[in-house]
Write an enzyme that holds these catalytic residues in place. Structure first.
Site, PDB file in Angstrom:
ATOM      1  N   ASP A  88       0.803  -1.216   0.000  1.00 57.14           N
ATOM      2  CA  ASP A  88       0.000   0.000   0.000  1.00 57.14           C
ATOM      3  C   ASP A  88       0.844   1.277   0.000  1.00 57.14           C
ATOM      4  O   ASP A  88       1.837   1.384   0.715  1.00 57.14           O
ATOM      5  CB  ASP A  88      -0.906   0.038   1.240  1.00 57.14           C
ATOM      6  CG  ASP A  88      -1.981  -1.048   1.218  1.00 57.14           C
ATOM      7  OD1 ASP A  88      -2.101  -1.747   0.200  1.00 57.14           O
ATOM      8  OD2 ASP A  88      -2.697  -1.169   2.228  1.00 57.14           O
ATOM      9  N   GLN A 141      -9.913   2.183  -2.930  1.00 49.95           N
ATOM     10  CA  GLN A 141      -9.483   2.535  -1.573  1.00 49.95           C
ATOM     11  C   GLN A 141      -8.229   3.400  -1.644  1.00 49.95           C
ATOM     12  O   GLN A 141      -7.320   3.107  -2.444  1.00 49.95           O
ATOM     13  CB  GLN A 141      -9.198   1.256  -0.775  1.00 49.95           C
ATOM     14  CG  GLN A 141      -8.774   1.452   0.657  1.00 49.95           C
ATOM     15  CD  GLN A 141      -9.805   2.213   1.479  1.00 49.95           C
ATOM     16  OE1 GLN A 141      -9.840   3.448   1.460  1.00 49.95           O
ATOM     17  NE2 GLN A 141     -10.684   1.491   2.181  1.00 49.95           N
ATOM     18  N   TYR A 147      -3.608  -2.571  -5.682  1.00 47.76           N
ATOM     19  CA  TYR A 147      -4.441  -3.690  -5.185  1.00 47.76           C
ATOM     20  C   TYR A 147      -5.860  -3.605  -5.750  1.00 47.76           C
ATOM     21  O   TYR A 147      -6.427  -4.613  -6.196  1.00 47.76           O
ATOM     22  CB  TYR A 147      -4.460  -3.618  -3.660  1.00 47.76           C
ATOM     23  CG  TYR A 147      -5.183  -4.736  -2.947  1.00 47.76           C
ATOM     24  CD1 TYR A 147      -4.594  -5.986  -2.793  1.00 47.76           C
ATOM     25  CD2 TYR A 147      -6.441  -4.528  -2.383  1.00 47.76           C
ATOM     26  CE1 TYR A 147      -5.255  -7.005  -2.112  1.00 47.76           C
ATOM     27  CE2 TYR A 147      -7.108  -5.530  -1.697  1.00 47.76           C
ATOM     28  CZ  TYR A 147      -6.509  -6.767  -1.558  1.00 47.76           C
ATOM     29  OH  TYR A 147      -7.166  -7.768  -0.883  1.00 47.76           O
TER      30      TYR A 147
HETATM   31  P1  NDP Z   1      -2.554 -13.581   4.325  1.00 47.69           P
HETATM   32  O1  NDP Z   1      -1.545 -12.497   4.160  1.00 47.69           O
HETATM   33  O2  NDP Z   1      -3.018 -13.934   5.705  1.00 47.69           O
HETATM   34  O3  NDP Z   1      -2.020 -14.932   3.602  1.00 47.69           O
HETATM   35  C1  NDP Z   1      -1.557 -14.849   2.306  1.00 47.69           C
HETATM   36  C2  NDP Z   1      -1.249 -16.224   1.740  1.00 47.69           C
HETATM   37  O4  NDP Z   1      -0.843 -16.050   0.383  1.00 47.69           O
HETATM   38  C3  NDP Z   1      -0.108 -16.928   2.441  1.00 47.69           C
HETATM   39  O5  NDP Z   1      -0.316 -18.335   2.423  1.00 47.69           O
HETATM   40  C4  NDP Z   1       1.079 -16.568   1.550  1.00 47.69           C
HETATM   41  O6  NDP Z   1       2.162 -17.495   1.617  1.00 47.69           O
HETATM   42  C5  NDP Z   1       0.447 -16.622   0.182  1.00 47.69           C
HETATM   43  N1  NDP Z   1       1.206 -15.879  -0.819  1.00 47.69           N
HETATM   44  C6  NDP Z   1       1.568 -14.578  -0.787  1.00 47.69           C
HETATM   45  N2  NDP Z   1       2.281 -14.274  -1.886  1.00 47.69           N
HETATM   46  C7  NDP Z   1       2.377 -15.415  -2.606  1.00 47.69           C
HETATM   47  C8  NDP Z   1       3.012 -15.758  -3.829  1.00 47.69           C
HETATM   48  N3  NDP Z   1       3.698 -14.855  -4.571  1.00 47.69           N
HETATM   49  N4  NDP Z   1       2.929 -17.031  -4.281  1.00 47.69           N
HETATM   50  C9  NDP Z   1       2.235 -17.964  -3.563  1.00 47.69           C
HETATM   51  N5  NDP Z   1       1.617 -17.688  -2.401  1.00 47.69           N
HETATM   52  C10 NDP Z   1       1.698 -16.434  -1.925  1.00 47.69           C
HETATM   53  O7  NDP Z   1      -3.773 -13.145   3.399  1.00 47.69           O
HETATM   54  P2  NDP Z   1      -5.368 -13.224   3.674  1.00 47.69           P
HETATM   55  O8  NDP Z   1      -5.732 -14.573   4.139  1.00 47.69           O
HETATM   56  O9  NDP Z   1      -5.789 -12.046   4.457  1.00 47.69           O
HETATM   57  O10 NDP Z   1      -5.924 -12.976   2.198  1.00 47.69           O
HETATM   58  C11 NDP Z   1      -6.244 -14.036   1.309  1.00 47.69           C
HETATM   59  C12 NDP Z   1      -6.879 -13.443   0.058  1.00 47.69           C
HETATM   60  O11 NDP Z   1      -8.046 -12.702   0.429  1.00 47.69           O
HETATM   61  C13 NDP Z   1      -5.979 -12.457  -0.685  1.00 47.69           C
HETATM   62  O12 NDP Z   1      -6.160 -12.584  -2.067  1.00 47.69           O
HETATM   63  C14 NDP Z   1      -6.483 -11.114  -0.214  1.00 47.69           C
HETATM   64  O13 NDP Z   1      -6.215 -10.089  -1.145  1.00 47.69           O
HETATM   65  C15 NDP Z   1      -7.969 -11.387  -0.103  1.00 47.69           C
HETATM   66  N6  NDP Z   1      -8.664 -10.482   0.775  1.00 47.69           N
HETATM   67  C16 NDP Z   1      -8.325 -10.355   2.101  1.00 47.69           C
HETATM   68  C17 NDP Z   1      -9.008  -9.479   2.913  1.00 47.69           C
HETATM   69  C18 NDP Z   1      -8.693  -9.319   4.363  1.00 47.69           C
HETATM   70  O14 NDP Z   1      -9.287  -8.427   4.990  1.00 47.69           O
HETATM   71  N7  NDP Z   1      -7.818 -10.119   4.945  1.00 47.69           N
HETATM   72  C19 NDP Z   1     -10.088  -8.640   2.382  1.00 47.69           C
HETATM   73  C20 NDP Z   1     -10.393  -8.870   1.002  1.00 47.69           C
HETATM   74  C21 NDP Z   1      -9.687  -9.748   0.229  1.00 47.69           C
HETATM   75  P3  NDP Z   1       3.382 -17.262   2.690  1.00 47.69           P
HETATM   76  O15 NDP Z   1       2.837 -17.690   4.023  1.00 47.69           O
HETATM   77  O16 NDP Z   1       4.463 -18.125   2.172  1.00 47.69           O
HETATM   78  O17 NDP Z   1       3.710 -15.799   2.661  1.00 47.69           O
END
Ligand code: NDP
Length: 240
Positions: A88, A141, A147
């Site tokens: 961000d 946002q 994003y």
């Molecule tokens: P987290 O940050 O808690 O978890 C992210 C996950 O994605 C981890 O398993 C991470 O792996 C993996 N990841 C990140 N980058 C990569 C990459 N380049 N290749 C493979 N895996 C990757 O995220 P959330 O659970 O909060 O979010 C999940 C989804 O929901 C996302 O798409 C997010 O944009 C969307 N979202 C979330 C919201 C929220 O409020 N939390 C709101 C709206 C949408 P590692 O552990 O290895 O880093």
């Protein structure tokens, strides 16, 4: 053996809840992650679900990963494009690298994974693809031009893919979560979080399991006539 499901970013947060829910409902689940080996190991110890590490922002790695999963577990029936990152900053401060990284992981990652999994789904006459967007892709946002552009792109990507898969039994839908209590929100200052929660009609953040239940439904046989849709799960934000 149940249907084979890949959940990208499945080892933490929303992805973890999706993996657990799909497993509970009889799917054989493979969770991907990007680099946090310790979190992935903890996840497998807690859930018994297999993990595989690759970068969804790398097109070749996605093709190789899906091929390996097909060999090790069987052809992929269900793809949940959940992995996502934020970098961000306001447009005034955002670097090209921050823009490019978020587009590459959050949006191109969906393309690369679908490119790898869709052909066999189409050939076999059954498939489910769910792409995780965001309320901020619907509304925009401050501090998130990267994003919001990626997540908004997911919604157009999903509709187009749905049109291409419809005659072949392959559905593609999006889920647009509102604010969910995961690590992703950890960088948002408390004062900003208070303002965000005040804008949620339900008056609270969502839980990862509330998104997972939607994914489980959209990837089930019961959802066979739903395609090209976006399911907003957000406590009532932007319902007007
Ligand atoms: P987290 O940050 O808690 O978890 C992210 C996950 O994605 C981890 O398993 C991470 O792996 C993996 N990841 C990140 N980058 C990569 C990459 N380049 N290749 C493979 N895996 C990757 O995220 P959330 O659970 O909060 O979010 C999940 C989804 O929901 C996302 O798409 C997010 O944009 C969307 N979202 C979330 C919201 C929220 O409020 N939390 C709101 C709206 C949408 P590692 O552990 O290895 O880093």
């Amino acid at each position: 053996m149940g249907r084979i499901a890949i959940v990208t970013g499945g080892t933490r947060g929303i992805g973890e809840a999706i993996c657990v829910r799909l497993k509970e409902h009889g799917r054989t689940v493979i969770a991907s992650y990007g680099g946090n080996d310790a979190a992935a190991q903890d996840f497998t110890e807690r859930t018994g679900i297999a993990t595989q590490k690759w970068d969804v922002g790398d097109h070749e790695q996605c093709q190789d990963a899906v091929a390996k999963i097909a060999t090790d577990h069987g052809e992929v029936d269900i793809l949940v494009n959940n992995a996502g990152i934020t970098r961000d900053a306001t447009l005034m401060k955002m670097t090209y690298e921050q823009w490019e990284e978020v587009l590459r992981v959050d949006l191109s990652g969906c393309f690369s994974m679908a490119k790898a999994a869709f052909p066999k789904m189409r050939e076999r006459g059954w498939g489910r693809i769910v792409n995780v967007g965001s309320v901020n892709g619907q509304s925009g946002q401050i501090g998130q031009v990267n994003y919001a552009a990626a997540k908004s792109g997911i919604h157009g990507f999903t509709k187009s893919l749905a049109a291409e898969g419809a005659r072949y039994g392959v559905t593609a839908n999006a889920i647009a979560p509102g604010y969910i209590a995961t690590d992703m929100l950890a960088t948002i200052p408390d004062t900003v979080m208070e303002k965000i929660v005040a804008q949620i009609p339900m008056g609270r953040l969502g839980e990862p399991g509330e998104i997972a239940r939607g994914v489980e439904f959209l990837t089930s046989d019961n959802a066979g006539w739903i395609t090209g849709s976006t399911l907003s799960i957000n406590g009532g934000m932007h319902m007007y």
